[in-house]
Design a protein around this motif. Structure first.
Motif, PDB file in Angstrom:
ATOM      1  N   ALA A  88      13.865  32.144   4.350  1.00  0.00           N
ATOM      2  CA  ALA A  88      13.982  33.745   4.302  1.00  0.00           C
ATOM      3  C   ALA A  88      14.778  34.400   5.580  1.00  0.00           C
ATOM      4  O   ALA A  88      15.063  35.532   5.578  1.00  0.00           O
ATOM      5  CB  ALA A  88      12.476  34.276   4.514  1.00  0.00           C
ATOM      6  N   LEU A  89      15.180  33.520   6.336  1.00  0.00           N
ATOM      7  CA  LEU A  89      16.038  33.819   7.691  1.00  0.00           C
ATOM      8  C   LEU A  89      17.474  33.362   7.416  1.00  0.00           C
ATOM      9  O   LEU A  89      18.446  33.703   8.267  1.00  0.00           O
ATOM     10  CB  LEU A  89      15.372  33.649   8.845  1.00  0.00           C
ATOM     11  N   VAL A 196       9.311  35.810  10.696  1.00  0.00           N
ATOM     12  CA  VAL A 196       9.406  35.756   9.364  1.00  0.00           C
ATOM     13  C   VAL A 196       8.091  36.630   8.732  1.00  0.00           C
ATOM     14  O   VAL A 196       8.293  37.598   7.937  1.00  0.00           O
ATOM     15  CB  VAL A 196       9.486  34.401   8.781  1.00  0.00           C
ATOM     16  N   TYR A 199       8.805  40.357   9.473  1.00  0.00           N
ATOM     17  CA  TYR A 199       9.624  41.097   8.399  1.00  0.00           C
ATOM     18  C   TYR A 199       9.230  41.262   7.201  1.00  0.00           C
ATOM     19  O   TYR A 199       9.368  42.232   6.372  1.00  0.00           O
ATOM     20  CB  TYR A 199      11.212  40.407   8.777  1.00  0.00           C
ATOM     21  N   VAL A 200       8.483  40.088   6.643  1.00  0.00           N
ATOM     22  CA  VAL A 200       8.004  40.287   5.191  1.00  0.00           C
ATOM     23  C   VAL A 200       6.806  41.460   4.907  1.00  0.00           C
ATOM     24  O   VAL A 200       6.882  42.238   4.118  1.00  0.00           O
ATOM     25  CB  VAL A 200       7.291  38.923   5.016  1.00  0.00           C
ATOM     26  N   ILE A 203       8.854  45.016   5.735  1.00  0.00           N
ATOM     27  CA  ILE A 203       9.542  45.307   4.534  1.00  0.00           C
ATOM     28  C   ILE A 203       8.534  45.612   3.290  1.00  0.00           C
ATOM     29  O   ILE A 203       8.648  46.561   2.677  1.00  0.00           O
ATOM     30  CB  ILE A 203      10.376  44.130   4.162  1.00  0.00           C
ATOM     31  N   GLU A 230      15.537  38.645  -2.082  1.00  0.00           N
ATOM     32  CA  GLU A 230      14.306  38.905  -1.047  1.00  0.00           C
ATOM     33  C   GLU A 230      14.689  38.380   0.318  1.00  0.00           C
ATOM     34  O   GLU A 230      14.728  38.965   1.305  1.00  0.00           O
ATOM     35  CB  GLU A 230      13.076  38.576  -1.632  1.00  0.00           C
ATOM     36  N   ASP A 231      15.212  36.976   0.134  1.00  0.00           N
ATOM     37  CA  ASP A 231      15.467  36.255   1.291  1.00  0.00           C
ATOM     38  C   ASP A 231      17.054  37.018   1.870  1.00  0.00           C
ATOM     39  O   ASP A 231      16.848  36.912   3.170  1.00  0.00           O
ATOM     40  CB  ASP A 231      16.102  34.770   1.142  1.00  0.00           C
ATOM     41  N   THR A 234      15.616  40.065   3.811  1.00  0.00           N
ATOM     42  CA  THR A 234      15.086  39.447   5.201  1.00  0.00           C
ATOM     43  C   THR A 234      15.808  39.025   6.210  1.00  0.00           C
ATOM     44  O   THR A 234      15.976  39.283   7.395  1.00  0.00           O
ATOM     45  CB  THR A 234      13.791  38.513   4.854  1.00  0.00           C
ATOM     46  N   SER A 235      16.821  38.271   5.718  1.00  0.00           N
ATOM     47  CA  SER A 235      17.745  37.479   6.661  1.00  0.00           C
ATOM     48  C   SER A 235      18.730  38.373   7.409  1.00  0.00           C
ATOM     49  O   SER A 235      19.154  38.250   8.528  1.00  0.00           O
ATOM     50  CB  SER A 235      18.713  36.318   5.989  1.00  0.00           C
ATOM     51  N   PHE A 238      16.853  40.330  10.097  1.00  0.00           N
ATOM     52  CA  PHE A 238      16.931  39.749  11.217  1.00  0.00           C
ATOM     53  C   PHE A 238      18.243  39.314  11.947  1.00  0.00           C
ATOM     54  O   PHE A 238      18.292  39.440  13.139  1.00  0.00           O
ATOM     55  CB  PHE A 238      16.472  38.033  10.640  1.00  0.00           C
TER      56      PHE A 238
END
Length: 406
Positions: A88-89, A196, A199-200, A203, A230-231, A234-235, A238
């Motif tokens: 995810a990051l 993680v 952020y999830v 969002i 989605e990853d 999120t990344s 980050f």
């Protein structure tokens, strides 16, 4: 003095990149390397072998060479053991090549145009003034914790739309990853997990209730055009947060020390604020926050500076060394605000991976330094110069603390 690595007939560094001498006096070591072994096989920060490139022309050319990939999948098995992030990051611009890099970067680049960033000048100025207001009556401060650290965090949080109540945790997680506690190595992993989850959840909330912020705009772009996974979403959030914090805090800290070391230049900058844009470029050249560019992996056997680097091996491009290459910069160890554009420094990168947030980093640094010099004209170090503590890292050159008096 020299050793030979695996039969490669090159002058070899008698130390790894974590050696005390390189950490204490990196620019002297870089000067030796540029002269004797500008493309050198070393032991990298992760304990694995790597190639360190130190001359300006070689570094600049390599930064823009599409045959040098940022995608870790092109690393030889066991050759790269860098910090591991969860999926995810990890799906961020620092691990991507075109066409994915082009697609993701285009989405967010509109938020960092010079025009949009200039609109942030007044908010950044308010943040700088409020932080100095808090310490002004004390006559002393620790500039990393009190000023250089919180300023970019506040700005990035405002940009992304991070709520006020989460910002203390935000900085704690970032610091845990940037400066791991050797007595508690699990803290860095815990910080990654916390980020993680944060952020999830953020969002999710912004998808339900969008705001006037960059993260809401990124979510809308993903949902409407399905251009981000989605990853990736999120990344990207980050990366904007992480890079926007780390690089700016170190640049402000390093620049402040350089100005305190050179009172004549500091006085000139205080008396003539119009010098600030040139000063920021020169200060970024002189002591950049990122000594090394993000690692790269040759897609094929590749010649760099007359040395053949095998495909898949790790290449580390030394920005700090390139910026002080006398073949490019006259008298490179001297601070000089009259150099045009910092003599073409590479501190913000070159080519398609040029720093996305460069306009914002320049603005924050200019405001931070200008405000500090104007409000505290008698600013001085609060400890002897040789007692300043730097992070034990070759990759990111930054101060742990910067005690000052005024």
């Amino acid at each position: 003095m020299a050793a030979t690595y695996r039969g490669i007939g090159l002058w070899a560094m008698p130390y790894t990149v974590d050696d005390a001498r390189l950490l204490a006096d990196p620019y002297a070591v870089y000067a030796e390397l540029r002269e004797q072994a500008p493309v050198q096989r070393i032991t990298g920060p992760d304990g694995a072998p790597a190639w360190l490139v130190t001359r300006y022309d070689d570094v600049k050319q390599a930064l823009a060479d599409p045959r040098l990939s940022l995608d870790k999948r092109h690393a030889l098995p066991g050759n790269y053991r860098g910090f591991s992030l969860p999926p995810a990051l990890d799906a961020n611009l620092l691990n991507m090549d075109p066409p994915d890099h082009t697609r993701v970067r285009r989405l967010v680049s509109k938020a960092f145009t010079a025009r949009r960033v200039e609109a942030l000048r007044e908010p950044v100025q308010r943040v700088a003034d409020s932080l100095l207001d808090a310490v002004e009556g004390q006559g002393r401060a620790e500039l990393i914790a009190d000023y250089a650290g919180p300023l970019p965090i506040i700005v990035i949080c405002d940009l992304l739309g991070v709520p006020q109540e989460a910002r203390r945790d935000f900085r704690a997680w970032t610091d845990a990853m940037l400066l791991p506690d050797p007595t508690r190595p699990e803290r860095a992993k815990e910080a990654v997990g916390s980020m993680v989850r944060f952020y999830v959840e953020l969002i999710r909330r912004k998808r339900e209730q969008p705001g006037d912020d960059l993260l809401s705009a990124m979510i809308a772009a993903r949902d409407e055009g399905d251009r981000l996974t989605e990853d990736e979403l999120t990344s990207l959030a980050f990366l904007i947060h992480f890079a926007g914090y780390e690089n700016v805090v170190h640049l402000i800290g390093n620049a402040t020390v350089a100005l305190l070391d050179d009172p004549k230049r500091a006085r000139a900058l205080r008396e003539d604020p119009s010098l600030m844009p040139a000063a920021v470029e020169e200060l970024a050249r002189f002591d950049p926050p990122g000594a090394l560019a993000i690692r790269r992996f040759p897609l094929e056997d590749l010649e760099i500076g007359g040395v053949t680097v095998p495909a898949g091996e790790t290449v580390m491009l030394c920005i700090a060394s390139a910026n002080r290459d006398p073949a490019r910069v006259h008298d490179p160890d001297r601070l000089d605000f009259e150099r045009a554009g910092g003599a073409g420094h590479l501190s913000l990168g070159h080519g398609i991976h040029y720093c996305l947030g460069a306009p914002l980093a320049r603005l924050e640094t200019a405001v931070a330094l200008g405000t500090l010099l104007r409000r505290f004209p008698d600013l001085a170090l609060g400890v002897p110069r040789d007692e300043l503590r730097r992070r034990p890292s070759i990759r990111a050159r930054g101060l742990i603390e910067l005690p000052v008096t005024f």
